[in-house]
Scaffold this active site. Structure first.
Site, PDB file in Angstrom:
ATOM      1  N   GLU A  67       0.809  -1.221   0.000  1.00  0.00           N
ATOM      2  CA  GLU A  67       0.000   0.000   0.000  1.00  0.00           C
ATOM      3  C   GLU A  67       0.840   1.268   0.000  1.00  0.00           C
ATOM      4  O   GLU A  67       0.325   2.360  -0.282  1.00  0.00           O
ATOM      5  CB  GLU A  67      -0.916   0.013   1.233  1.00  0.00           C
ATOM      6  CG  GLU A  67      -1.978  -1.069   1.253  1.00  0.00           C
ATOM      7  CD  GLU A  67      -3.099  -0.816   0.258  1.00  0.00           C
ATOM      8  OE1 GLU A  67      -3.060   0.219  -0.426  1.00  0.00           O
ATOM      9  OE2 GLU A  67      -4.006  -1.662   0.169  1.00  0.00           O
TER      10      GLU A  67
ATOM     11  N   GLU B 160       7.070 -22.021   7.963  1.00  0.00           N
ATOM     12  CA  GLU B 160       7.409 -21.143   9.082  1.00  0.00           C
ATOM     13  C   GLU B 160       8.347 -21.803  10.083  1.00  0.00           C
ATOM     14  O   GLU B 160       8.899 -21.150  10.954  1.00  0.00           O
ATOM     15  CB  GLU B 160       6.149 -20.700   9.811  1.00  0.00           C
ATOM     16  CG  GLU B 160       5.431 -21.771  10.588  1.00  0.00           C
ATOM     17  CD  GLU B 160       4.162 -21.257  11.236  1.00  0.00           C
ATOM     18  OE1 GLU B 160       3.998 -21.514  12.441  1.00  0.00           O
ATOM     19  OE2 GLU B 160       3.339 -20.611  10.563  1.00  0.00           O
TER      20      GLU B 160
END
Length: 304
Positions: free
Chosen positions: A87, A118
């Protein structure tokens, strides 16, 4: 680091006593419960305000020295970092390399679960090497439960390479300690759906990242008043926003403001400087460059 098989005591893994009858609630009761629980995210942000402010100051200093901001995480935490980074270019006209999101499993993990990724701390360390992390960079490790090896591996490597390190987790530090420069704990309590940290933990993390990135850009001079003066004019919606910003801040009519925008090369900040000081485009560009893009400082210098 905590044993990944012994996570039951973590705050994010505990059972919420307020939702024990979750599967028996009506639609309205579900909404009311979510609304009540989500209010805890605001309190969590307020409790961590000093740490968040320190993270902003650290990031502003690093980016002012030519550094970059990196978010790194896995699953929901990783996606939130990638979203916030994505963004920044349209909102603040930043180059895509200035704020970057790194997620365990790469781009494919944005739309498909890659939880197994992960568990590899070495992959997080490799990511720091691949992105050439250095002393002016800031690395923000995001992990709701605090234990993600991928994140800890990245932060350890980043610290060794001289970068500033920030940790964002939703468990107390005594449950999962972290050797970082700034430790941000956003404590929202057990989730309505036990262990589903995309809920309150995800919401409070999004709030924290909004604050960190936006405040950093404000402090870097990419905002004038409360207007996005570095907005990238890349489509009709953003052009309309840019023209309206010029109208509001200059008092010009729409046609004149639109013409000013075009004359500046569709750069709102430069258009404002040209109008408010009367200088031409080339001189305005040089003046903004001399003040590291800070419009207010550039305007004030013309009054001296």
């Amino acid at each position: 680091m905590i044993n990944m098989q012994e996570r039951g005591h973590l705050l994010t893994e505990q059972v919420n006593p307020n939702s024990l009858n979750l599967d028996q609630l009506s639609a309205l009761e579900l909404v009311e419960l979510f609304n009540t629980e989500d209010q805890k995210t605001i309190t969590a942000i307020a409790t961590a305000k000093h740490q968040l402010a320190a993270a902003i100051e650290c990031t502003v200093t690093s980016l002012s020295q030519g550094g970059r901001l990196f978010y790194i995480g896995a699953g929901t935490s990783g996606r939130l970092g990638v979203l916030d980074a994505a963004e920044c270019p349209p909102t603040f006209c930043t180059p895509p390399e200035l704020v970057q999101g790194i997620i365990a499993g790469g781009e494919a993990a944005l739309v498909r679960s890659s939880e197994d990724m992960e568990d590899r701390a070495e992959d997080g360390a490799i990511a720091m090497v691949e992105h050439n992390i250095g002393k002016h960079d800031v690395v923000v490790g995001i992990t709701a439960g605090g234990t993600t090896p991928y994140v800890h591996g990245a932060l350890k490597a980043a610290k060794e390479r001289g970068a500033s390190t920030i940790f964002i987790a939703c468990v107390p530090s005594e449950q999962v300690p972290a050797d970082v420069d700034i430790d941000i704990r956003l404590l929202t309590g057990p989730e309505i759906l036990a262990g589903s940290t995309r809920l309150k933990a995800g919401t409070v993390t999004k709030l924290a990242l909004n604050i960190l990135s936006t405040s950093t850009m404000v402090r870097l001079g990419k905002v004038y008043g409360n207007r996005m003066i570095d907005v990238a004019v890349t489509n009709n919606k953003l052009r309309d926003r840019a023209v309206r910003i010029l109208e509001d801040l200059t008092g010009l009519g729409r046609d004149t403001a639109s013409s000013l925008l075009d004359h500046s090369g569709k750069r709102v900040k430069l258009a404002l400087l040209m109008h408010l000081t009367g200088i031409e485009k080339k001189s305005g560009e040089e003046l903004l460059s001399a003040h590291q893009g800070n419009l207010r400082a550039a305007i004030e210098s013309c009054k001296d």
